[in-house]
Design an enzyme around this catalytic site. Structure first.
Site, PDB file in Angstrom:
ATOM      1  N   SER A 102      64.125  52.598   2.994  1.00 36.88           N
ATOM      2  CA  SER A 102      64.701  51.676   3.970  1.00 36.88           C
ATOM      3  C   SER A 102      66.194  51.966   4.039  1.00 36.88           C
ATOM      4  O   SER A 102      66.813  52.295   3.015  1.00 36.88           O
ATOM      5  CB  SER A 102      64.488  50.237   3.490  1.00 36.88           C
ATOM      6  OG  SER A 102      65.392  49.373   4.143  1.00 36.88           O
ATOM      7  N   LYS A 111      56.245  50.230   7.091  1.00 31.94           N
ATOM      8  CA  LYS A 111      56.934  49.273   6.221  1.00 31.94           C
ATOM      9  C   LYS A 111      57.203  48.007   7.042  1.00 31.94           C
ATOM     10  O   LYS A 111      57.084  46.904   6.556  1.00 31.94           O
ATOM     11  CB  LYS A 111      58.247  49.834   5.677  1.00 31.94           C
ATOM     12  CG  LYS A 111      58.919  48.851   4.722  1.00 31.94           C
ATOM     13  CD  LYS A 111      60.181  49.398   4.128  1.00 31.94           C
ATOM     14  CE  LYS A 111      61.254  49.614   5.150  1.00 31.94           C
ATOM     15  NZ  LYS A 111      61.765  48.355   5.769  1.00 31.94           N
ATOM     16  N   ASP A 112      57.516  48.232   8.321  1.00 29.67           N
ATOM     17  CA  ASP A 112      57.716  47.109   9.247  1.00 29.67           C
ATOM     18  C   ASP A 112      56.400  46.867   9.987  1.00 29.67           C
ATOM     19  O   ASP A 112      56.310  47.074  11.201  1.00 29.67           O
ATOM     20  CB  ASP A 112      58.828  47.448  10.230  1.00 29.67           C
ATOM     21  CG  ASP A 112      60.132  47.709   9.512  1.00 29.67           C
ATOM     22  OD1 ASP A 112      60.738  46.757   9.033  1.00 29.67           O
ATOM     23  OD2 ASP A 112      60.517  48.894   9.395  1.00 29.67           O
ATOM     24  N   HIS A 119      62.422  58.326   7.617  1.00 29.23           N
ATOM     25  CA  HIS A 119      62.634  58.644   9.030  1.00 29.23           C
ATOM     26  C   HIS A 119      62.289  60.114   9.306  1.00 29.23           C
ATOM     27  O   HIS A 119      61.629  60.444  10.292  1.00 29.23           O
ATOM     28  CB  HIS A 119      64.114  58.455   9.417  1.00 29.23           C
ATOM     29  CG  HIS A 119      64.576  57.035   9.483  1.00 29.23           C
ATOM     30  ND1 HIS A 119      65.536  56.533   8.644  1.00 29.23           N
ATOM     31  CD2 HIS A 119      64.225  56.013  10.306  1.00 29.23           C
ATOM     32  CE1 HIS A 119      65.774  55.268   8.952  1.00 29.23           C
ATOM     33  NE2 HIS A 119      64.988  54.919   9.945  1.00 29.23           N
TER      34      HIS A 119
HETATM   35  O1  PAF Z   1      62.694  49.644  12.946  1.00 28.48           O
HETATM   36  C1  PAF Z   1      63.829  49.804  13.422  1.00 28.48           C
HETATM   37  O2  PAF Z   1      64.626  50.619  12.950  1.00 28.48           O
HETATM   38  C2  PAF Z   1      64.254  48.966  14.606  1.00 28.48           C
HETATM   39  O3  PAF Z   1      63.745  47.687  14.542  1.00 28.48           O
HETATM   40  C3  PAF Z   1      63.922  49.632  15.968  1.00 28.48           C
HETATM   41  C4  PAF Z   1      62.419  49.763  16.162  1.00 28.48           C
HETATM   42  C5  PAF Z   1      64.581  50.988  16.049  1.00 28.48           C
HETATM   43  C6  PAF Z   1      64.461  48.765  17.107  1.00 28.48           C
HETATM   44  O4  PAF Z   1      65.845  48.623  17.038  1.00 28.48           O
END
Ligand code: PAF
Length: 278
Positions: A185, A149-150, A37
């Site tokens: 994660s 990752k997503d 993040h």
């Molecule tokens: O990837 C995430 O952390 C969540 O799916 C998001 C994009 C903040 C939406 O709640």
């Protein structure tokens, strides 16, 4: 850095910045911030004048029996980590985000959202798209950042943004890995030492794909998937391993430069995902 709870106050502040010609970035998160993040926030910091990080554990993207209730909420630590690297941390209250009357209105994507993760988490992407659209309308960003990752989430958000003519540049950020190779994660914090060892097989198995393509120019997605499976089983319970074309998410048989391998598996009761761009 200022913590803001009210969507009206944040919206007003952003509009004032916009009037002055400032560019706005949004980094949506569910908190429990890790190095991945922070990497994204720093990237946003480099590329825009004002950076907003939202922290909201979005109940409607969790299915029945999933980890909504136990999802780690670490707001004080999160605020500390964001202290010098963003302008606003938006921490809305659940009741302010989901007014009772609005439950029936959703963004439905009826194709890709039903595949891969969506096959196993039936309402997940509906919940993601709804919260992201809400955040976009509150924060009116020029740029919004999403970690790869997503990848499926990124793809669907980009698709929604295009479909609804939202004037937002969706910025993908490459997967951030810990030194041992595990993709960062928030859910990694559920893993104990032994489980983490097992979880490492995910990135190791994806690397095997890379090696095999390099060493013998293997192009069969099926054969490459089998190599991954043989590394993961019996340590991990594989939900899916798939190869798609990353530009349209259609299944791929023959690997090319657009191929994306995606994996989801359970390490005991912890669900982890990862992927590899060929
Ligand atoms: O990837 C995430 O952390 C969540 O799916 C998001 C994009 C903040 C939406 O709640």
């Amino acid at each position: 850095m200022e913590k803001i709870v009210s969507k009206e106050i944040l919206h007003k502040k952003i509009k004032e910045h916009k009037k002055k010609g400032k560019t706005i970035s949004l980094v949506p998160t569910m908190g429990n911030l890790h190095d991945g993040h922070i990497f994204i926030v720093k990237k946003a910091r480099e590329e825009s004048d004002i950076v907003i990080v939202s922290i909201f554990v979005n109940p409607i993207q969790f299915g029945k029996g999933e980890d909504y209730k136990i999802y780690p909420r670490t707001i004080d630590k999160d605020l500390d980590k964001l202290k010098n690297i963003c302008d606003y941390v938006f921490v809305p209250k659940e009741e302010d985000v989901y007014e009772k009357s609005s439950k029936d209105i959703n963004v439905a994507e009826d194709n890709i959202a039903k595949t891969l993760c969506g096959k196993f988490r039936k309402t997940h992407f509906k919940g993601v798209l709804k919260i992201v659209l809400k955040l976009f309308n509150i924060c009116i960003p020029d740029f919004a950042y999403f970690g790869l990752k997503d990848y499926q989430q990124y793809f669907l958000i980009k698709k929604m943004t295009k479909e609804f003519n939202l004037n937002i540049d969706i910025k993908p950020v490459s997967i951030y890995r810990d030194k041992d190779g595990l993709a960062t994660s928030s859910r990694n914090s559920y893993l104990d030492k032994e489980q983490r060892k097992k979880a490492l097989k995910i990135s190791e198995s994806l690397n095997l794909i890379k090696d095999k393509i390099k060493s013998s120019n293997e192009k069969s997605a099926e054969k490459l998937k089998k190599i991954v499976l043989s590394k993961l089983i019996p340590n991990l319970d594989v939900q899916y391993i798939e190869a798609v074309n990353k530009t349209n998410f259609e299944k791929t048989k023959t690997v090319d430069s657009n191929t994306l391998f995606l994996i989801s598996c359970f390490c005991d009761n912890v669900r982890l995902i990862d992927n590899l761009e060929v």
